[in-house]
Scaffold this motif. Structure first.
Motif, PDB file in Angstrom:
ATOM      1  N   GLN A   1       7.346  24.972  -3.933  1.00 60.02           N
ATOM      2  CA  GLN A   1       7.204  25.819  -5.709  1.00 60.02           C
ATOM      3  C   GLN A   1       9.092  27.244  -4.437  1.00 60.02           C
ATOM      4  N   ALA A   2       9.768  26.679  -6.007  1.00 63.72           N
ATOM      5  CA  ALA A   2      10.513  27.742  -5.643  1.00 63.72           C
ATOM      6  C   ALA A   2      10.748  28.709  -7.412  1.00 63.72           C
ATOM      7  N   GLY A   3      11.230  30.046  -7.176  1.00 61.21           N
ATOM      8  CA  GLY A   3      11.323  31.161  -7.969  1.00 61.21           C
ATOM      9  C   GLY A   3      11.620  32.187  -7.651  1.00 61.21           C
TER      10      GLY A   3
ATOM     11  N   GLY B   1      14.467  45.214  -5.544  1.00 59.55           N
ATOM     12  CA  GLY B   1      15.823  44.069  -6.511  1.00 59.55           C
ATOM     13  C   GLY B   1      15.187  43.038  -7.138  1.00 59.55           C
ATOM     14  N   ALA B   2      15.596  41.515  -6.914  1.00 56.82           N
ATOM     15  CA  ALA B   2      15.239  40.431  -7.195  1.00 56.82           C
ATOM     16  C   ALA B   2      15.141  39.709  -6.187  1.00 56.82           C
ATOM     17  N   PHE B   3      13.873  39.513  -5.807  1.00 59.55           N
ATOM     18  CA  PHE B   3      13.386  38.231  -4.296  1.00 59.55           C
ATOM     19  C   PHE B   3      13.189  36.787  -4.710  1.00 59.55           C
ATOM     20  N   PRO B   4      13.549  36.767  -3.663  1.00 52.45           N
ATOM     21  CA  PRO B   4      13.257  34.794  -3.605  1.00 52.45           C
ATOM     22  C   PRO B   4      12.021  34.368  -3.198  1.00 52.45           C
ATOM     23  N   MET B   5      10.756  33.438  -4.383  1.00 53.60           N
ATOM     24  CA  MET B   5       9.762  32.861  -3.954  1.00 53.60           C
ATOM     25  C   MET B   5      10.058  31.626  -3.110  1.00 53.60           C
ATOM     26  N   VAL B   6       9.401  31.679  -2.188  1.00 55.68           N
ATOM     27  CA  VAL B   6       9.791  30.185  -2.096  1.00 55.68           C
ATOM     28  C   VAL B   6       9.381  29.831  -0.094  1.00 55.68           C
TER      29      VAL B   6
ATOM     30  N   SER C   1       9.079  27.427 -10.851  1.00 51.11           N
ATOM     31  CA  SER C   1       8.705  26.198 -10.814  1.00 51.11           C
ATOM     32  C   SER C   1       7.383  25.263 -10.919  1.00 51.11           C
ATOM     33  N   GLY C   2       6.029  26.257 -10.530  1.00 53.59           N
ATOM     34  CA  GLY C   2       5.022  25.915 -11.397  1.00 53.59           C
ATOM     35  C   GLY C   2       4.053  27.266 -11.026  1.00 53.59           C
ATOM     36  N   PRO C   3       2.779  26.810 -11.042  1.00 50.32           N
ATOM     37  CA  PRO C   3       2.203  28.399 -11.046  1.00 50.32           C
ATOM     38  C   PRO C   3       1.620  28.592  -9.901  1.00 50.32           C
ATOM     39  N   PRO C   4       1.113  30.004 -10.481  1.00 58.42           N
ATOM     40  CA  PRO C   4       0.362  30.810  -9.016  1.00 58.42           C
ATOM     41  C   PRO C   4      -0.476  29.535  -8.342  1.00 58.42           C
ATOM     42  N   ASN C   5      -0.915  29.326  -7.157  1.00 53.51           N
ATOM     43  CA  ASN C   5      -1.403  28.722  -6.114  1.00 53.51           C
ATOM     44  C   ASN C   5      -1.462  26.909  -6.534  1.00 53.51           C
ATOM     45  N   GLY C   6       0.023  27.166  -7.233  1.00 55.19           N
ATOM     46  CA  GLY C   6       0.184  25.429  -7.529  1.00 55.19           C
ATOM     47  C   GLY C   6       0.498  24.198  -5.592  1.00 55.19           C
TER      48      GLY C   6
END
Length: 271
Positions: A145-147, A49-54, A240-245
């Motif tokens: 971060q959030a995405g 699906g589409a999951f939140p990254m937070v 909202s930022g890069p990986p490992n941000g």
């Protein structure tokens, strides 16, 4: 938004025109389905699906991050790193639902070491979807971060040509052997990708299923990860930022400055 009876065992269903969105609050508040004109555009399954990254996006090196003088260890769920946050693994609470909009919350808790609250909203129209996410602290300040991590079908469920991906980034984050950005910005390299790109004017990526559908992913944020190494789907991940941000570009959430992130899908038929 008003609270209405739109929740069932399969999630919260929103409709607008011929667009239909299903959100699954019990499964990490992910978008389980997005149907446009009766056609599903997201890969189906409990992990997709589409999951939140937070409260972080992508990988955190060895699962460790610092906040001031304190070092924290996160669960290593993509050895040797931690990946994609904790929000996708918990149940969220519906806060308000209506025919075409909904809001959900969850409280940050162990294994995340800081108290806070995350809110995610969805606004569906006949030709678009806007999702927003905010991260607030209920005590100490912390980096976050959030995405979003949408899995778009490479080929739509009833056939046709494979999706085309079009974007123009200012740079690509060089990826090391450990899958983390090295800190160097390089010219764009050809795919396949599992890479982060910089778009200072805002994320702007177009997916085109020829003669079927065009869908644009946009965000005010300047960071997007493109992942197209699987045969079934391609991922366009505004964040909202890069990986490992959390380590390399920390954005502090403070009592007076929450983290806010938004993403928009807009589409048009090519049939």
């Amino acid at each position: 938004m008003t609270t209405e009876e739109t929740t069932d065992t399969k999630g919260v269903r929103l409709t607008a025109g011929d667009a239909e969105l299903t959100v699954s609050p019990d499964n990490g508040c992910r978008i389980g389905s997005l149907r446009i004109g009766g056609t599903e555009v997201l890969r189906q399954g409990p992990r997709y699906g589409a999951f939140p990254m937070v409260p972080w996006c992508g990988r955190v090196e060895l699962g460790r991050f610092r906040n001031g003088g304190r070092t924290h260890q996160l669960p290593v769920n993509a050895p040797p790193h931690a990946i994609h946050g904790t929000g996708r693994d918990v149940a969220w609470r519906p806060a308000a639902t209506g025919p075409s909009s909904a809001a959900f919350t969850y409280d940050l808790a162990d294994p995340w070491p800081y108290e806070g609250r995350v809110t995610q909203t969805f606004e569906l129209t006949p030709d678009g979807l806007t999702a927003t996410m905010s991260v607030e602290t209920e005590g100490d300040s912390f980096p976050a971060q959030a995405g979003w991590h949408p899995w778009f079908l490479r080929t739509l469920e009833d056939g046709g040509e494979e999706v085309r991906l079009d974007f123009d980034a200012e740079w690509q984050e060089e990826r090391g052997a450990d899958h983390l950005p090295t800190g160097d910005r390089i010219p764009l390299r050809p795919g396949p990708w599992d890479d982060c790109f910089g778009m200072p004017a805002g994320v702007d990526v177009t997916l085109t299923w020829p003669r079927r559908l065009e869908l644009k992913v946009s965000s005010r944020s300047e960071w997007v990860v493109i992942y197209d190494e699987q045969a079934e789907a391609v991922c366009v991940e505004p964040q909202s930022g890069p990986p490992n941000g959390l380590n390399t570009l920390p954005r502090l959430v403070t009592p007076i400055d929450p983290l806010e992130m938004s993403m928009t899908f807009s589409w048009r038929s090519l049939a």
